[in-house]
Design a protein around this motif. Structure first.
Motif, PDB file in Angstrom:
ATOM      1  N   HIS A  86     -12.252   1.491  -3.648  1.00 36.25           N
ATOM      2  CA  HIS A  86     -11.399   0.473  -4.254  1.00 36.25           C
ATOM      3  C   HIS A  86     -12.157  -0.767  -4.726  1.00 36.25           C
ATOM      4  O   HIS A  86     -11.825  -1.344  -5.755  1.00 36.25           O
ATOM      5  CB  HIS A  86     -10.315   0.052  -3.261  1.00 36.25           C
ATOM      6  N   ALA A  87     -13.130  -1.209  -3.950  1.00 37.04           N
ATOM      7  CA  ALA A  87     -13.851  -2.431  -4.335  1.00 37.04           C
ATOM      8  C   ALA A  87     -14.554  -2.213  -5.675  1.00 37.04           C
ATOM      9  O   ALA A  87     -14.494  -3.070  -6.568  1.00 37.04           O
ATOM     10  CB  ALA A  87     -14.849  -2.826  -3.256  1.00 37.04           C
ATOM     11  N   PHE A  90     -11.927  -1.784  -8.639  1.00 34.03           N
ATOM     12  CA  PHE A  90     -11.370  -3.044  -9.139  1.00 34.03           C
ATOM     13  C   PHE A  90     -12.437  -3.981  -9.696  1.00 34.03           C
ATOM     14  O   PHE A  90     -12.135  -4.834 -10.528  1.00 34.03           O
ATOM     15  CB  PHE A  90     -10.492  -3.708  -8.076  1.00 34.03           C
ATOM     16  N   ARG A  94     -11.756  -5.712 -13.074  1.00 32.60           N
ATOM     17  CA  ARG A  94     -11.835  -7.175 -13.180  1.00 32.60           C
ATOM     18  C   ARG A  94     -13.070  -7.618 -13.942  1.00 32.60           C
ATOM     19  O   ARG A  94     -13.113  -8.727 -14.486  1.00 32.60           O
ATOM     20  CB  ARG A  94     -11.793  -7.789 -11.778  1.00 32.60           C
ATOM     21  N   PRO A 126       8.845  -7.620  -2.401  1.00 38.52           N
ATOM     22  CA  PRO A 126       8.019  -7.686  -3.600  1.00 38.52           C
ATOM     23  C   PRO A 126       6.781  -6.795  -3.475  1.00 38.52           C
ATOM     24  O   PRO A 126       6.243  -6.648  -2.385  1.00 38.52           O
ATOM     25  CB  PRO A 126       7.633  -9.155  -3.685  1.00 38.52           C
ATOM     26  N   ALA A 127       6.375  -6.189  -4.580  1.00 43.15           N
ATOM     27  CA  ALA A 127       5.184  -5.342  -4.596  1.00 43.15           C
ATOM     28  C   ALA A 127       4.475  -5.607  -5.911  1.00 43.15           C
ATOM     29  O   ALA A 127       5.112  -5.693  -6.960  1.00 43.15           O
ATOM     30  CB  ALA A 127       5.572  -3.876  -4.477  1.00 43.15           C
ATOM     31  N   VAL A 128       3.185  -5.788  -5.876  1.00 45.17           N
ATOM     32  CA  VAL A 128       2.460  -6.126  -7.109  1.00 45.17           C
ATOM     33  C   VAL A 128       1.441  -5.054  -7.490  1.00 45.17           C
ATOM     34  O   VAL A 128       1.184  -4.828  -8.663  1.00 45.17           O
ATOM     35  CB  VAL A 128       1.832  -7.531  -7.014  1.00 45.17           C
ATOM     36  N   GLY A 129       0.865  -4.378  -6.509  1.00 45.44           N
ATOM     37  CA  GLY A 129      -0.141  -3.357  -6.811  1.00 45.44           C
ATOM     38  C   GLY A 129      -1.297  -3.940  -7.596  1.00 45.44           C
ATOM     39  O   GLY A 129      -1.750  -5.055  -7.324  1.00 45.44           O
ATOM     40  N   GLY A 130      -1.779  -3.195  -8.603  1.00 46.93           N
ATOM     41  CA  GLY A 130      -2.940  -3.635  -9.371  1.00 46.93           C
ATOM     42  C   GLY A 130      -2.598  -4.292 -10.694  1.00 46.93           C
ATOM     43  O   GLY A 130      -3.505  -4.567 -11.502  1.00 46.93           O
ATOM     44  N   ASP A 133      -4.440  -7.575 -11.615  1.00 49.13           N
ATOM     45  CA  ASP A 133      -5.876  -7.353 -11.843  1.00 49.13           C
ATOM     46  C   ASP A 133      -6.096  -6.756 -13.228  1.00 49.13           C
ATOM     47  O   ASP A 133      -7.019  -7.143 -13.951  1.00 49.13           O
ATOM     48  CB  ASP A 133      -6.436  -6.411 -10.783  1.00 49.13           C
TER      49      ASP A 133
ATOM     50  N   ASN B  53      -2.920  -1.164   1.955  1.00 51.30           N
ATOM     51  CA  ASN B  53      -2.385  -1.176   0.593  1.00 51.30           C
ATOM     52  C   ASN B  53      -0.899  -0.893   0.539  1.00 51.30           C
ATOM     53  O   ASN B  53      -0.182  -1.456  -0.263  1.00 51.30           O
ATOM     54  CB  ASN B  53      -3.123  -0.182  -0.294  1.00 51.30           C
ATOM     55  N   ASN B  54      -0.430   0.021   1.386  1.00 50.29           N
ATOM     56  CA  ASN B  54       0.979   0.425   1.373  1.00 50.29           C
ATOM     57  C   ASN B  54       1.586   0.192   2.750  1.00 50.29           C
ATOM     58  O   ASN B  54       0.861   0.145   3.735  1.00 50.29           O
ATOM     59  CB  ASN B  54       1.112   1.913   0.997  1.00 50.29           C
ATOM     60  N   SER B  77      -0.654  -4.965  -0.852  1.00 55.65           N
ATOM     61  CA  SER B  77      -0.437  -5.129  -2.287  1.00 55.65           C
ATOM     62  C   SER B  77       0.834  -4.425  -2.760  1.00 55.65           C
ATOM     63  O   SER B  77       1.483  -4.860  -3.683  1.00 55.65           O
ATOM     64  CB  SER B  77      -1.643  -4.622  -3.084  1.00 55.65           C
ATOM     65  N   PHE B  78       1.182  -3.323  -2.108  1.00 53.90           N
ATOM     66  CA  PHE B  78       2.310  -2.538  -2.623  1.00 53.90           C
ATOM     67  C   PHE B  78       3.182  -2.005  -1.488  1.00 53.90           C
ATOM     68  O   PHE B  78       3.156  -0.817  -1.184  1.00 53.90           O
ATOM     69  CB  PHE B  78       1.795  -1.385  -3.491  1.00 53.90           C
ATOM     70  N   PRO B  79       3.972  -2.898  -0.851  1.00 49.88           N
ATOM     71  CA  PRO B  79       4.798  -2.456   0.279  1.00 49.88           C
ATOM     72  C   PRO B  79       6.081  -1.773  -0.202  1.00 49.88           C
ATOM     73  O   PRO B  79       7.164  -2.052   0.280  1.00 49.88           O
ATOM     74  CB  PRO B  79       5.111  -3.763   1.005  1.00 49.88           C
ATOM     75  N   ARG B  80       5.923  -0.876  -1.169  1.00 49.69           N
ATOM     76  CA  ARG B  80       7.089  -0.179  -1.720  1.00 49.69           C
ATOM     77  C   ARG B  80       6.683   1.283  -1.831  1.00 49.69           C
ATOM     78  O   ARG B  80       5.545   1.589  -2.159  1.00 49.69           O
ATOM     79  CB  ARG B  80       7.405  -0.748  -3.105  1.00 49.69           C
ATOM     80  N   LEU B  98       5.073 -11.070   5.294  1.00 48.97           N
ATOM     81  CA  LEU B  98       4.341 -10.366   4.239  1.00 48.97           C
ATOM     82  C   LEU B  98       3.455 -11.358   3.506  1.00 48.97           C
ATOM     83  O   LEU B  98       3.922 -12.397   3.044  1.00 48.97           O
ATOM     84  CB  LEU B  98       5.319  -9.731   3.235  1.00 48.97           C
ATOM     85  N   LEU B 100       1.575 -11.031   0.217  1.00 49.05           N
ATOM     86  CA  LEU B 100       1.414 -10.112  -0.908  1.00 49.05           C
ATOM     87  C   LEU B 100       0.151 -10.487  -1.679  1.00 49.05           C
ATOM     88  O   LEU B 100      -0.017 -11.636  -2.077  1.00 49.05           O
ATOM     89  CB  LEU B 100       2.641 -10.197  -1.817  1.00 49.05           C
ATOM     90  N   VAL B 101      -0.729  -9.513  -1.879  1.00 52.41           N
ATOM     91  CA  VAL B 101      -2.031  -9.762  -2.496  1.00 52.41           C
ATOM     92  C   VAL B 101      -2.254  -8.727  -3.601  1.00 52.41           C
ATOM     93  O   VAL B 101      -2.068  -7.539  -3.365  1.00 52.41           O
ATOM     94  CB  VAL B 101      -3.164  -9.633  -1.440  1.00 52.41           C
ATOM     95  N   PRO B 102      -2.641  -9.171  -4.800  1.00 49.82           N
ATOM     96  CA  PRO B 102      -2.969  -8.176  -5.834  1.00 49.82           C
ATOM     97  C   PRO B 102      -4.027  -7.198  -5.300  1.00 49.82           C
ATOM     98  O   PRO B 102      -4.928  -7.590  -4.558  1.00 49.82           O
ATOM     99  CB  PRO B 102      -3.530  -9.017  -6.973  1.00 49.82           C
ATOM    100  N   GLN B 103      -3.896  -5.942  -5.714  1.00 49.10           N
ATOM    101  CA  GLN B 103      -4.717  -4.889  -5.118  1.00 49.10           C
ATOM    102  C   GLN B 103      -6.219  -5.142  -5.235  1.00 49.10           C
ATOM    103  O   GLN B 103      -6.975  -4.915  -4.294  1.00 49.10           O
ATOM    104  CB  GLN B 103      -4.353  -3.564  -5.777  1.00 49.10           C
ATOM    105  N   GLY B 104      -6.647  -5.622  -6.402  1.00 46.49           N
ATOM    106  CA  GLY B 104      -8.072  -5.892  -6.592  1.00 46.49           C
ATOM    107  C   GLY B 104      -8.526  -7.094  -5.780  1.00 46.49           C
ATOM    108  O   GLY B 104      -9.652  -7.129  -5.264  1.00 46.49           O
ATOM    109  N   THR B 105      -7.655  -8.085  -5.668  1.00 50.42           N
ATOM    110  CA  THR B 105      -7.983  -9.252  -4.845  1.00 50.42           C
ATOM    111  C   THR B 105      -8.070  -8.846  -3.380  1.00 50.42           C
ATOM    112  O   THR B 105      -8.948  -9.312  -2.646  1.00 50.42           O
ATOM    113  CB  THR B 105      -6.933 -10.368  -5.061  1.00 50.42           C
ATOM    114  N   ALA B 107      -8.985  -5.864  -2.219  1.00 52.20           N
ATOM    115  CA  ALA B 107     -10.260  -5.159  -2.043  1.00 52.20           C
ATOM    116  C   ALA B 107     -11.433  -6.148  -2.061  1.00 52.20           C
ATOM    117  O   ALA B 107     -12.356  -6.048  -1.248  1.00 52.20           O
ATOM    118  CB  ALA B 107     -10.436  -4.107  -3.134  1.00 52.20           C
TER     119      ALA B 107
END
Lengths: 214, 226
Positions: A86-87, A90, A94, A126-130, A133, B53-54, B77-80, B98, B100-105, B107
């Motif tokens: 993952h590092a 991304f 990024r 809320p969920a943001v995922g990637g 980024d 992540n989840n 990043s994605f608790p869904r 919670l 919440l952190v963007p996935q790349g941030t 990592a």
């Protein structure tokens, strides 16, 4: 009026991707884009979970449980594919190494602002995922979405009302009614309209001023 | 002789204390250390902060740990998911925090912790609610926000193979958060399906050098549950 189907929207976007680009596809309609890239054209699909060189979905019964995409669906690899953690995945996103990201959206503003992760700052979960980024890091961002919400409200707007994903990041939008470029300093420029759609009709379904191509 | 291989899950998790920050690898169910998570449920540590992540699916694994009231907060990043009922219920009732952190941030914050970098600036989340309250700076005409390193007391990860030095390989898309999390915790515990003799793993195939790993436990299990 004959709006573009989801497959047609995906096909239009796919045909606009030149050979050699590294592309990240978001969950939902954008996933369909991979199915429409002409077979003679080499495009590399990246998935946030560290897959570079993603191929089509496997046939039923052929799924590899160790191999999924960012939408957690089983995938295949193409020749030349590679894995990273993952590092690194991304850092690739990024660091500006992804030529194009295709995402869905709730709203796109005429300055290119994108809202696609939450419909309220007080979402129950809320969920943001990637998405943030990708919005900040991909070299180009195209959006595939319906032109309006289910109840007819415009999704092309002057200013996003939903929480933002990224600032001034969207460069092109494919909807079921039209293809539009987001041009800095100008706004939405209509490149193509679905059969039977005219400019005034499109304008009436949009929440920001549309421009004819010069 | 260096030997990081332990014989049981209980031994692998010995010393995990209440209040620990636990980094948990995996993306979806691939590369997720299910046996160690089950072991943590048995082990009993509570008031945990889980970084992952989840937020789990159904009522097993991390979802079960949360349902048992053992998790104070998740950094995620994605608790869904298709079935995130446990987290959503607890969150709605105010029983879990919670971040919440963007996935790349997420990592990169872990990577920074593992690389001795206390904080960094990123363009991700600029202008969004997730940048609120964070220090902002301009570099070369672009806005960035400061994010801080995120370190764990414990990291629970899954590899495919290991040797007694703790060298790990990964399989398929199963690396994901595992290699970066392995660099950023005081106690790094890996579950693997296969133990190899020292020297059997080709140096180029090793995804995580054993220097990062404290304990390895072998578990017989099949494919990840997708």
């Amino acid at each position: 009026m004959k709006p573009f189907s989801r497959e047609e929207m995906a096909r239009k976007a796919a045909h606009d991707i030149p050979e050699g680009w590294c592309v990240n596809l978001g969950i939902g309609i954008p996933t369909l884009v991979a199915n429409h890239v002409p077979p003679e054209r080499e495009v590399i699909f990246q998935s946030e979970n560290g897959v570079i060189g993603m191929g089509p979905a496997p046939a039923e019964g052929e799924e590899d449980p160790w191999l999924i995409n960012a939408g957690k669906q089983p995938i295949t690899l193409v020749k030349g594919a590679s894995f990273v953690g993952h590092a690194d995945s991304f850092a690739m996103i990024r660091g500006g190494h992804i030529d194009l990201c295709v995402l869905g959206a709730f709203e796109v503003a005429e300055n290119g602002d994108l809202a696609n992760w939450a419909t309220s700052v007080n979402d129950t979960a809320p969920a943001v995922g990637g998405a943030m980024d990708l919005a900040a890091g991909a070299r180009r961002l195209w959006v595939l979405m319906e032109h309006t919400t289910k109840d007819g409200r415009p999704k092309l707007v002057e200013r996003c009302s939903y929480p933002l994903t990224g600032l001034a990041c969207v460069t092109r939008v494919y909807t079921n009614l039209a293809v539009l470029d987001v041009v800095p300093g100008q706004g939405f420029v209509v490149r193509e309209m679905a059969p039977g759609v005219d400019f005034d009709m499109l304008q009436a379904k949009s929440g920001a001023k549309l421009h004819r191509p010069s | 002789m260096i030997n990081k291989i332990v014989r049981s899950i209980a031994e692998a998790l010995e010393g995990v204390r209440d209040g620990s920050v636990v980094l948990i690898g995996g993306f979806g169910s691939v590369g997720q250390p299910d046996a160690l998570i089950e072991g943590l449920i048995e082990q009993g540590a509570k008031d945990l902060v889980c970084v992952l992540n989840n937020a789990g699916v159904g009522r097993v694994g991390v979802a079960k740990l949360m349902e048992l009231g053992r998790v104070r907060k998740i950094v995620c990043s994605f608790p869904r998911s298709s079935d995130p009922v446990v987290f959503e219920t607890l969150y709605r009732e105010g029983k879990i925090e919670l971040e919440l952190v963007p996935q790349g941030t997420l990592a990169e914050r872990i990577r920074a912790a593992g690389a001795g970098i206390p904080a960094f600036f990123t363009a991700t989340a600029v202008g969004t609610p997730l940048a609120q309250g964070k220090e902002a700076r301009e570099f070369n005409g672009r806005q960035y926000v400061m994010e801080t390193a995120l370190r764990g007391d414990v990291a629970l990860i899954e590899g495919w193979e290991a040797d007694r030095w703790g060298n790990l390989t990964y399989r398929g898309s199963g690396a994901n958060f595992n290699p970066v999390m392995a660099t950023a915790a005081d106690l790094v515990v890996a579950q693997v399906q296969h133990i190899r003799e020292l020297g059997e793993l080709h140096p180029h195939m090793i995804g995580t050098p054993g220097v990062y790993v404290d304990r390895v436990v072998q578990v017989d299990r099949g494919a990840p549950w997708v």
